[in-house]
Design a protein around this motif. Structure first.
Motif, PDB file in Angstrom:
ATOM      1  N   ALA A  61      10.356   1.732  -1.475  1.00 22.22           N
ATOM      2  CA  ALA A  61      10.443   0.428  -0.805  1.00 22.22           C
ATOM      3  C   ALA A  61       9.072  -0.036  -0.343  1.00 22.22           C
ATOM      4  N   MET A  62       8.328   0.884   0.234  1.00 21.20           N
ATOM      5  CA  MET A  62       7.000   0.528   0.735  1.00 21.20           C
ATOM      6  C   MET A  62       6.073   0.120  -0.408  1.00 21.20           C
ATOM      7  N   PHE A  63       6.120   0.842  -1.512  1.00 17.81           N
ATOM      8  CA  PHE A  63       5.268   0.512  -2.656  1.00 17.81           C
ATOM      9  C   PHE A  63       5.662  -0.834  -3.261  1.00 17.81           C
ATOM     10  N   GLY A  64       6.976  -1.103  -3.320  1.00 26.27           N
ATOM     11  CA  GLY A  64       7.418  -2.377  -3.872  1.00 26.27           C
ATOM     12  C   GLY A  64       6.944  -3.550  -3.046  1.00 26.27           C
ATOM     13  N   VAL A  65       7.094  -3.473  -1.726  1.00 23.37           N
ATOM     14  CA  VAL A  65       6.640  -4.572  -0.870  1.00 23.37           C
ATOM     15  C   VAL A  65       5.127  -4.739  -0.972  1.00 23.37           C
ATOM     16  N   THR A  66       4.400  -3.617  -1.011  1.00 24.00           N
ATOM     17  CA  THR A  66       2.934  -3.684  -1.050  1.00 24.00           C
ATOM     18  C   THR A  66       2.438  -4.359  -2.320  1.00 24.00           C
ATOM     19  N   THR A  67       3.045  -4.024  -3.437  1.00 29.13           N
ATOM     20  CA  THR A  67       2.557  -4.568  -4.708  1.00 29.13           C
ATOM     21  C   THR A  67       3.126  -5.941  -5.025  1.00 29.13           C
ATOM     22  N   LEU A  68       4.405  -6.146  -4.714  1.00 30.41           N
ATOM     23  CA  LEU A  68       5.041  -7.397  -5.102  1.00 30.41           C
ATOM     24  C   LEU A  68       4.858  -8.491  -4.058  1.00 30.41           C
ATOM     25  N   ALA A  69       5.094  -8.161  -2.790  1.00 34.02           N
ATOM     26  CA  ALA A  69       5.013  -9.183  -1.743  1.00 34.02           C
ATOM     27  C   ALA A  69       3.577  -9.416  -1.279  1.00 34.02           C
ATOM     28  N   LEU A  70       2.814  -8.339  -1.143  1.00 32.60           N
ATOM     29  CA  LEU A  70       1.443  -8.475  -0.623  1.00 32.60           C
ATOM     30  C   LEU A  70       0.397  -8.542  -1.729  1.00 32.60           C
ATOM     31  N   ASP A  71       0.815  -8.362  -2.965  1.00 33.78           N
ATOM     32  CA  ASP A  71      -0.074  -8.485  -4.132  1.00 33.78           C
ATOM     33  C   ASP A  71      -1.277  -7.540  -4.047  1.00 33.78           C
ATOM     34  N   ILE A  72      -1.025  -6.314  -3.595  1.00 36.69           N
ATOM     35  CA  ILE A  72      -2.070  -5.282  -3.628  1.00 36.69           C
ATOM     36  C   ILE A  72      -1.778  -4.415  -4.845  1.00 36.69           C
ATOM     37  N   GLN A  73      -2.555  -4.612  -5.898  1.00 36.71           N
ATOM     38  CA  GLN A  73      -2.278  -3.966  -7.169  1.00 36.71           C
ATOM     39  C   GLN A  73      -3.143  -2.714  -7.311  1.00 36.71           C
ATOM     40  N   PRO A  74      -2.514  -1.534  -7.370  1.00 35.97           N
ATOM     41  CA  PRO A  74      -3.285  -0.291  -7.509  1.00 35.97           C
ATOM     42  C   PRO A  74      -3.840  -0.144  -8.916  1.00 35.97           C
ATOM     43  N   ALA A  75      -4.991   0.539  -9.003  1.00 30.94           N
ATOM     44  CA  ALA A  75      -5.590   0.786 -10.316  1.00 30.94           C
ATOM     45  C   ALA A  75      -4.748   1.778 -11.117  1.00 30.94           C
ATOM     46  N   HIS A  76      -4.108   2.722 -10.419  1.00 30.20           N
ATOM     47  CA  HIS A  76      -3.238   3.714 -11.073  1.00 30.20           C
ATOM     48  C   HIS A  76      -1.876   3.653 -10.389  1.00 30.20           C
ATOM     49  N   GLY A  77      -0.998   2.801 -10.902  1.00 33.80           N
ATOM     50  CA  GLY A  77       0.289   2.564 -10.251  1.00 33.80           C
ATOM     51  C   GLY A  77       1.164   3.800 -10.200  1.00 33.80           C
ATOM     52  N   VAL A  78       1.383   4.432 -11.340  1.00 36.99           N
ATOM     53  CA  VAL A  78       2.254   5.611 -11.394  1.00 36.99           C
ATOM     54  C   VAL A  78       1.665   6.733 -10.559  1.00 36.99           C
ATOM     55  N   GLY A  79       0.375   6.949 -10.692  1.00 31.76           N
ATOM     56  CA  GLY A  79      -0.283   7.991  -9.911  1.00 31.76           C
ATOM     57  C   GLY A  79      -0.165   7.736  -8.422  1.00 31.76           C
ATOM     58  N   THR A  80      -0.260   6.466  -8.025  1.00 36.47           N
ATOM     59  CA  THR A  80      -0.141   6.129  -6.605  1.00 36.47           C
ATOM     60  C   THR A  80       1.245   6.465  -6.090  1.00 36.47           C
ATOM     61  N   VAL A  81       2.292   6.118  -6.858  1.00 36.23           N
ATOM     62  CA  VAL A  81       3.672   6.406  -6.445  1.00 36.23           C
ATOM     63  C   VAL A  81       3.883   7.912  -6.324  1.00 36.23           C
ATOM     64  N   LEU A  82       3.453   8.657  -7.330  1.00 29.25           N
ATOM     65  CA  LEU A  82       3.643  10.109  -7.300  1.00 29.25           C
ATOM     66  C   LEU A  82       2.871  10.744  -6.150  1.00 29.25           C
ATOM     67  N   PHE A  83       1.658  10.236  -5.898  1.00 25.69           N
ATOM     68  CA  PHE A  83       0.868  10.787  -4.804  1.00 25.69           C
ATOM     69  C   PHE A  83       1.528  10.485  -3.460  1.00 25.69           C
ATOM     70  N   LEU A  84       2.070   9.258  -3.306  1.00 26.57           N
ATOM     71  CA  LEU A  84       2.776   8.920  -2.067  1.00 26.57           C
ATOM     72  C   LEU A  84       4.004   9.807  -1.872  1.00 26.57           C
ATOM     73  N   VAL A  85       4.712  10.146  -2.959  1.00 24.26           N
ATOM     74  CA  VAL A  85       5.866  11.049  -2.869  1.00 24.26           C
ATOM     75  C   VAL A  85       5.410  12.416  -2.382  1.00 24.26           C
ATOM     76  N   LEU A  86       4.227  12.883  -2.923  1.00 23.02           N
ATOM     77  CA  LEU A  86       3.688  14.168  -2.475  1.00 23.02           C
ATOM     78  C   LEU A  86       3.296  14.114  -1.004  1.00 23.02           C
ATOM     79  N   VAL A  87       2.673  13.008  -0.589  1.00 23.10           N
ATOM     80  CA  VAL A  87       2.273  12.860   0.812  1.00 23.10           C
ATOM     81  C   VAL A  87       3.502  12.875   1.710  1.00 23.10           C
ATOM     82  N   SER A  88       4.536  12.105   1.323  1.00 25.14           N
ATOM     83  CA  SER A  88       5.761  12.060   2.124  1.00 25.14           C
ATOM     84  C   SER A  88       6.401  13.435   2.217  1.00 25.14           C
TER      85      SER A  88
END
Length: 708
Positions: free
Chosen positions: A568-595
């Protein structure tokens, strides 16, 4: 399978009922709300600075400057230019007002800052051009009670304005300086050309003066010879005058005697011998006078050729030197002819001025010499006749008559000779004086030309040194075209150009804060989960499950909800706030590891310390808030906190997200993943150890001292 069943069992327990489901949904959205609101609020604050009210006060009275090219006087109002620049694109919402209103507005909070441009602002900026430099000043009025960051931003804006003004003034000053260099070079180039021509002319003049010096010395020598000849002629003319006087006296006496003889011949026989003797004396005197007359005539005849020879020598020498100059190219043939004609005319005029007198004197001497010759011949005839008379008295009467006639003619001739000799002596004297003056003048001319030749040599040396010096100076003055001058002036006015080379770019202010807020939101999301989720399953503990299975079973449910939080947090960040990560999949997986890591850490704290562990999780969040380096570089925090930065997991979460969001170093991400993996494993291991110990129930567990 035991771990999964424990996780599903805990999840079913949490989802039993409407309110628990809403609670799970709320916990899943808390990180999204936290990160989303923070990032939305700080997405692009600098883009809205024009909404911040600020005042600008223009007191500048302006000044005048002079255009370096046209010399035109220009009116300058740099303070007004600054105000216009601020109002057009000055960051804040600038409003022009009075100083009193600006100060009152900043004090009351109506304006966050005020900029005062003083009355001498333009004059101070232009003062450097008059070599009376004064620093122009701007007064920035701020009030930290309104907003501290507003003052910081105002300082940056005014600093940019100052840099812009400094660049403009420096560029104009450098342009004026370089224009002066261009004028100097142009004038110096003209001076070099003039020095070249001066050197060539001085060399030609030196050659011509050398030739004139030689001719002047030749003229002096010829004039000296002419003066000597004129002096000799003057001496001979004096002797001729004396001889003519003596001859005149003798002729007069002869005429008187013959007259008396003609009147009376009674005593002729007795006097014939006396007559013969007197006639012989007269003949001898006449011969001497005739010889002196011949010498005088010969000397007079030499004067004019000497003068003509001197004139010819001077003309020939001058023509020869001028011909050399023409051959060398220093003079044209027309110039040489003009110089030759001018010099010969001057010399000829000087000689011709005296030639007439000399010619008259020579003619008179020649005529007198001829008369003296006739007189000598007549005297000799008289002597012969007297002698014959002495021998032939009968013919005496006729001879006396002839002698009387000859004596009369002789008396007339000697009288004319006496009358002519003063004019001859006077003319010869004037000739001597004139030739002496010519000689003196020629000598002075020779001395002057010698000095002039020396001066011409010095002139050539000086002109050569001047030419070389000017040429060296010209070589040292830069020759720049208009484009180079403008580029150079711009470089001097703004010598340093900063080019941003971003190896990784966040894009916006919100994008720059995203790694920190996402990490913090993930910790908060993990923290609130344990307000509802039990860290360990009581049933698993009572059933004697292994410590690792029990730990994993308690960890799995909040970790799964953490995945939902991350999504949910990644979706709002990228879609609503238009913050586009250079490595989208890597960012999601890393956030899962952090969580998952944060869930494991908080689970371990809750398992080991209970309510105190839950409170310690909040404290750890606060500590990581200041040590993770999410806003300022972590190196700027105090030294004790820097040590904590290296050991707390959120530091590596922020670092890894920066690399993945902005396209940074993958090796750094790998290190961060390794560190978080180690923290995850250690936290699960500690939880498993605590689960094994908690299979034995104690009074404290049944009746805890503190329950949150």
């Amino acid at each position: 399978m035991t771990t999964i069943r424990l996780g599903l069992s805990e999840l079913r327990r949490l989802a039993a009922g409407r309110l628990p489901r809403l609670a799970i949904l709320a916990m899943a959205l808390i990180p999204t709300l936290y990160a989303g609101l923070y990032l939305f609020a700080n997405h692009d604050p600098y883009g809205n600075l024009d909404e911040v009210p600020a005042a600008v006060v223009v007191q500048d009275e302006g000044t005048t400057t002079t255009d370096p090219e046209t010399g035109e006087t220009l009116a300058r109002h740099l303070g007004r230019d600054v105000a216009d620049q601020l109002e057009d694109d000055g960051g804040f919402g600038w409003v022009e007002t009075s100083q009193a209103d600006a100060e009152a507005g900043v004090r009351s909070g109506r304006y966050d800052a005020a900029l005062v441009i003083g009355p001498t602002f333009s004059a101070d900026l232009a003062s450097a051009g008059d070599l009376e430099p004064r620093q122009a000043s701007l007064t920035l009025i701020t009030n930290d009670a309104n907003n501290y960051l507003a003052r910081t931003i105002a300082d940056q804006i005014v600093g940019q304005v100052r840099d812009s003004i400094a660049e403009q003034v420096g560029t104009e000053a450098a342009d004026t300086f370089l224009r002066g260099f261009a004028s100097i070079r142009t004038n110096l180039a003209d001076a070099v050309d003039g020095a070249d021509r001066l050197r060539d002319g001085a060399t030609t003049l030196q050659d011509g003066i050398g030739t004139a010096d030689d001719g002047a010395h030749d003229l002096a020598d010829g004039a000296a010879r002419a003066a000597d000849g004129a002096a000799t002629l003057q001496e001979k003319a004096g002797s001729l005058s004396d001889a003519a006087g003596s001859l005149d006296d003798g002729a007069t006496r002869l005429a008187g005697g013959l007259g008396a003889l003609r009147g009376s011949t009674a005593d002729l026989p007795a006097q014939t011998r006396d007559l013969a003797d007197g006639a012989a004396q007269v003949a001898d005197g006449d011969a001497q006078v005739a010889a002196a007359g011949d010498q005088a005539a010969e000397a007079a005849q030499q004067v004019l050729p000497a003068l003509d020879d001197a004139r010819t020598d001077v003309g020939d020498a001058l023509d020869e030197q001028l011909a050399d100059l023409v051959a060398q190219g220093a003079l044209t043939q027309e110039q040489a002819d003009a110089v030759s004609a001018g010099v010969q005319d001057q010399v000829g005029a000087a000689l011709d001025a005296r030639r007439g007198d000399v010619q008259d004197a020579v003619d008179q001497v020649t005529a007198a010499s001829a008369q003296l010759d006739e007189l000598a011949t007549g005297a000799r005839q008289v002597a012969d006749g007297a002698d014959a008379l002495a021998d032939a008295t009968p013919r005496l009467a006729d001879g006396i008559s002839s002698a009387a006639d000859g004596a009369d003619r002789l008396a007339d001739g000697t009288g004319q000779l006496v009358d002519a000799t003063p004019a001859l002596v006077d003319g010869v004297g004037r000739l001597a004086d004139g030739t002496s003056q010519v000689s003196d003048g020629a000598t002075d001319l020779a001395d002057g030309t010698s000095r002039l030749a020396g001066g011409a040599g010095d002139l050539v040396d000086g002109a050569t040194d001047l030419d070389h010096g000017l040429a060296d100076g010209l070589g040292q003055v830069p020759d720049v075209d208009d484009r180079t001058r403008e580029d150079t002036a711009a470089t001097i006015g703004n010598p340093v150009s900063v080019h941003d080379q971003a190896l990784a770019s966040a894009g916006t202010y919100g994008g720059g804060l995203a790694p920190f807020f996402l990490s913090l939101a993930t910790w908060i999301g993990a923290y609130v989960l344990f307000l509802l989720v039990k860290p360990l399953s009581t049933r698993a503990l009572a059933a004697g499950r292994s410590g690792l299975a029990t730990a994993l079973g308690g960890w799995l449910t909040p970790a799964a909800i953490g995945v939902v939080q991350v999504a949910a947090m990644f979706g709002v960040t990228t879609l609503a706030l238009d913050i586009q990560p250079a490595h989208g999949v890597g960012t999601v997986l890393f956030l899962v590891l952090v969580s998952a890591t944060f869930v494991a850490v908080l689970q371990a704290l809750n398992v080991w310390l209970g309510a105190a562990g839950q409170f310690l999780g909040l404290v750890l969040m606060l500590v990581q808030l200041v040590t993770a380096g999410g806003t300022f570089p972590w190196q700027t925090i105090p030294q004790p906190l820097q040590s904590l930065h290296r050991f707390l997991p959120m530091s590596y979460a922020v670092e890894g997200l920066r690399q993945l969001l902005y396209g940074g170093s993958t090796s750094t991400v790998a290190r961060d993943v390794a560190v978080l993996g180690v923290v995850l494993a250690v936290a699960l291991g500690l939880t498993a150890l605590a689960a094994r110990r908690q299979r034995v129930w104690s009074v404290t567990r049944l009746q805890p001292e503190l329950v949150l």
